[in-house]
Write a protein that holds these residues in place. Structure first.
Motif, PDB file in Angstrom:
ATOM      1  N   GLY A   1       0.793  -1.224   0.000  1.00 57.29           N
ATOM      2  CA  GLY A   1       0.000   0.000   0.000  1.00 57.29           C
ATOM      3  C   GLY A   1       0.826   1.275   0.000  1.00 57.29           C
ATOM      4  N   PRO A   2       1.818   1.400   0.882  1.00 57.05           N
ATOM      5  CA  PRO A   2       2.616   2.635   0.929  1.00 57.05           C
ATOM      6  C   PRO A   2       3.480   2.873  -0.311  1.00 57.05           C
ATOM      7  CG  PRO A   2       2.805   1.413   2.995  1.00 57.05           C
ATOM      8  CD  PRO A   2       2.095   0.523   2.023  1.00 57.05           C
ATOM      9  N   LEU A   3       3.636   1.873  -1.157  1.00 54.77           N
ATOM     10  CA  LEU A   3       4.462   2.030  -2.353  1.00 54.77           C
ATOM     11  C   LEU A   3       3.726   2.710  -3.503  1.00 54.77           C
ATOM     12  CD1 LEU A   3       6.173  -1.490  -2.314  1.00 54.77           C
ATOM     13  CD2 LEU A   3       7.044   0.670  -1.384  1.00 54.77           C
ATOM     14  N   THR A   4       2.445   3.006  -3.308  1.00 61.67           N
ATOM     15  CA  THR A   4       1.654   3.649  -4.354  1.00 61.67           C
ATOM     16  C   THR A   4       1.038   4.938  -3.790  1.00 61.67           C
ATOM     17  OG1 THR A   4      -0.486   2.656  -3.831  1.00 61.67           O
ATOM     18  CG2 THR A   4       1.010   1.357  -5.210  1.00 61.67           C
ATOM     19  N   SER A   5       0.408   5.691  -4.665  1.00 66.37           N
ATOM     20  CA  SER A   5      -0.290   6.912  -4.236  1.00 66.37           C
ATOM     21  C   SER A   5      -1.713   6.609  -3.766  1.00 66.37           C
ATOM     22  CB  SER A   5      -0.332   7.913  -5.392  1.00 66.37           C
ATOM     23  OG  SER A   5      -1.062   7.351  -6.471  1.00 66.37           O
ATOM     24  N   ILE A   6      -2.115   5.349  -3.810  1.00 63.86           N
ATOM     25  CA  ILE A   6      -3.465   4.946  -3.431  1.00 63.86           C
ATOM     26  C   ILE A   6      -3.540   4.782  -1.912  1.00 63.86           C
ATOM     27  CG2 ILE A   6      -5.239   3.161  -3.673  1.00 63.86           C
ATOM     28  CD1 ILE A   6      -3.910   2.425  -6.383  1.00 63.86           C
ATOM     29  N   ARG A   7      -4.508   5.452  -1.292  1.00 65.79           N
ATOM     30  CA  ARG A   7      -4.756   5.226   0.144  1.00 65.79           C
ATOM     31  C   ARG A   7      -5.442   3.874   0.270  1.00 65.79           C
ATOM     32  NH1 ARG A   7      -8.112   9.601   3.257  1.00 65.79           N
ATOM     33  NH2 ARG A   7      -9.050   7.602   3.591  1.00 65.79           N
ATOM     34  N   THR A   8      -4.847   2.974   1.047  1.00 62.48           N
ATOM     35  CA  THR A   8      -5.322   1.594   1.134  1.00 62.48           C
ATOM     36  C   THR A   8      -5.571   1.221   2.590  1.00 62.48           C
ATOM     37  OG1 THR A   8      -3.950   1.059  -0.776  1.00 62.48           O
ATOM     38  CG2 THR A   8      -4.750  -0.777   0.515  1.00 62.48           C
ATOM     39  N   ARG A   9      -6.656   0.477   2.807  1.00 64.68           N
ATOM     40  CA  ARG A   9      -6.952   0.027   4.170  1.00 64.68           C
ATOM     41  C   ARG A   9      -7.704  -1.300   4.124  1.00 64.68           C
ATOM     42  NH1 ARG A   9      -9.825   3.492   8.908  1.00 64.68           N
ATOM     43  NH2 ARG A   9      -9.735   1.851  10.461  1.00 64.68           N
ATOM     44  N   HIS A  10      -7.380  -2.186   5.054  1.00 63.12           N
ATOM     45  CA  HIS A  10      -8.048  -3.477   5.175  1.00 63.12           C
ATOM     46  C   HIS A  10      -8.992  -3.446   6.370  1.00 63.12           C
ATOM     47  CE1 HIS A  10      -8.651  -7.642   6.471  1.00 63.12           C
ATOM     48  NE2 HIS A  10      -8.616  -7.910   5.181  1.00 63.12           N
ATOM     49  N   PHE A  11     -10.152  -4.076   6.219  1.00 67.26           N
ATOM     50  CA  PHE A  11     -11.155  -4.186   7.278  1.00 67.26           C
ATOM     51  C   PHE A  11     -11.562  -5.641   7.415  1.00 67.26           C
ATOM     52  CE2 PHE A  11     -11.456   0.013   5.526  1.00 67.26           C
ATOM     53  CZ  PHE A  11     -11.677   0.845   6.616  1.00 67.26           C
ATOM     54  N   ASP A  12     -11.744  -6.093   8.646  1.00 65.55           N
ATOM     55  CA  ASP A  12     -12.294  -7.427   8.864  1.00 65.55           C
ATOM     56  C   ASP A  12     -13.744  -7.438   8.384  1.00 65.55           C
ATOM     57  OD1 ASP A  12      -9.964  -8.416  10.039  1.00 65.55           O
ATOM     58  OD2 ASP A  12     -10.563  -7.689  12.024  1.00 65.55           O
ATOM     59  N   MET A  13     -14.254  -8.608   8.063  1.00 68.81           N
ATOM     60  CA  MET A  13     -15.633  -8.721   7.575  1.00 68.81           C
ATOM     61  C   MET A  13     -16.620  -8.129   8.574  1.00 68.81           C
ATOM     62  SD  MET A  13     -17.355  -9.569   4.932  1.00 68.81           S
ATOM     63  CE  MET A  13     -16.405 -10.683   3.949  1.00 68.81           C
ATOM     64  N   ALA A  14     -16.356  -8.294   9.853  1.00 65.69           N
ATOM     65  CA  ALA A  14     -17.253  -7.755  10.884  1.00 65.69           C
ATOM     66  C   ALA A  14     -17.271  -6.226  10.887  1.00 65.69           C
ATOM     67  CB  ALA A  14     -16.834  -8.268  12.261  1.00 65.69           C
ATOM     68  N   ASP A  15     -16.263  -5.610  10.277  1.00 60.61           N
ATOM     69  CA  ASP A  15     -16.153  -4.146  10.237  1.00 60.61           C
ATOM     70  C   ASP A  15     -16.509  -3.560   8.875  1.00 60.61           C
ATOM     71  OD1 ASP A  15     -15.327  -3.997  12.901  1.00 60.61           O
ATOM     72  OD2 ASP A  15     -13.223  -4.325  12.349  1.00 60.61           O
ATOM     73  N   GLU A  16     -17.289  -4.292   8.096  1.00 62.25           N
ATOM     74  CA  GLU A  16     -17.621  -3.808   6.746  1.00 62.25           C
ATOM     75  C   GLU A  16     -18.275  -2.428   6.782  1.00 62.25           C
ATOM     76  OE1 GLU A  16     -20.124  -4.906   2.701  1.00 62.25           O
ATOM     77  OE2 GLU A  16     -19.934  -6.427   4.258  1.00 62.25           O
ATOM     78  N   SER A  17     -19.148  -2.172   7.746  1.00 62.91           N
ATOM     79  CA  SER A  17     -19.799  -0.863   7.814  1.00 62.91           C
ATOM     80  C   SER A  17     -18.766   0.247   8.006  1.00 62.91           C
ATOM     81  CB  SER A  17     -20.849  -0.822   8.925  1.00 62.91           C
ATOM     82  OG  SER A  17     -20.249  -1.040  10.181  1.00 62.91           O
TER      83      SER A  17
END
Length: 137
Positions: free
Chosen positions: A106-122
């Motif tokens: 993620g930090p190697l690109t200009s794209i802001r990236t984030r992972h969420f657990d399935m329980a945190d989809e909202s």
């Protein structure tokens, strides 16, 4: 090519969202290079209308992918286009290694990236600034 009632559903499917510049995709099961090519086609349609888009990918019942899909020419082209057009990228669910991969690349690109657990989809929808459209009855 038109699908028939006996054809299996694609492993990568579009999620209807409330914003034109927010593309939602759902990965279910095992996906192939054809599934990835279809997904990049959906993204290209969004790029045609919006210079920058946000992307939310929900991964359920993940069963892997065909390694040939990673190195397919259309996949490489699709990834290059994504780097130019995706602003924010949220991944919901998926295998446990997914979070580590996003943390490294993620930090190697200009794209802001984030992972969420399935329980945190909202929380992922809030972070990306949109919501899934609910089907009308």
């Amino acid at each position: 090519m038109k699908m028939t009632a006996t054809d299996p559903l694609p492993a990568i499917r579009r999620i209807d969202t409330d914003r034109g510049d927010l593309c939602g995709l759902e990965i279910v099961g095992h996906f192939t290079s054809n599934d990835l090519e279809n997904a990049y086609g959906l993204l290209e349609a969004a790029y045609a209308q919006h210079e920058k888009v946000d992307l939310l990918v929900r991964i359920r019942h993940y069963e892997g992918f065909d390694w040939g899909a990673v190195f397919d020419e259309s996949t490489v082209r699709g990834k290059a286009q994504a780097l130019r057009h995706i602003r924010n990228y949220a991944v919901v669910g998926g295998p446990t290694w997914m979070r580590a991969v996003l943390a490294v690349f993620g930090p190697l690109t200009s794209i802001r990236t984030r992972h969420f657990d399935m329980a945190d989809e909202s929380k992922a929808w809030v972070w990306i600034g949109g919501s899934e459209k609910q089907p009308k009855n």
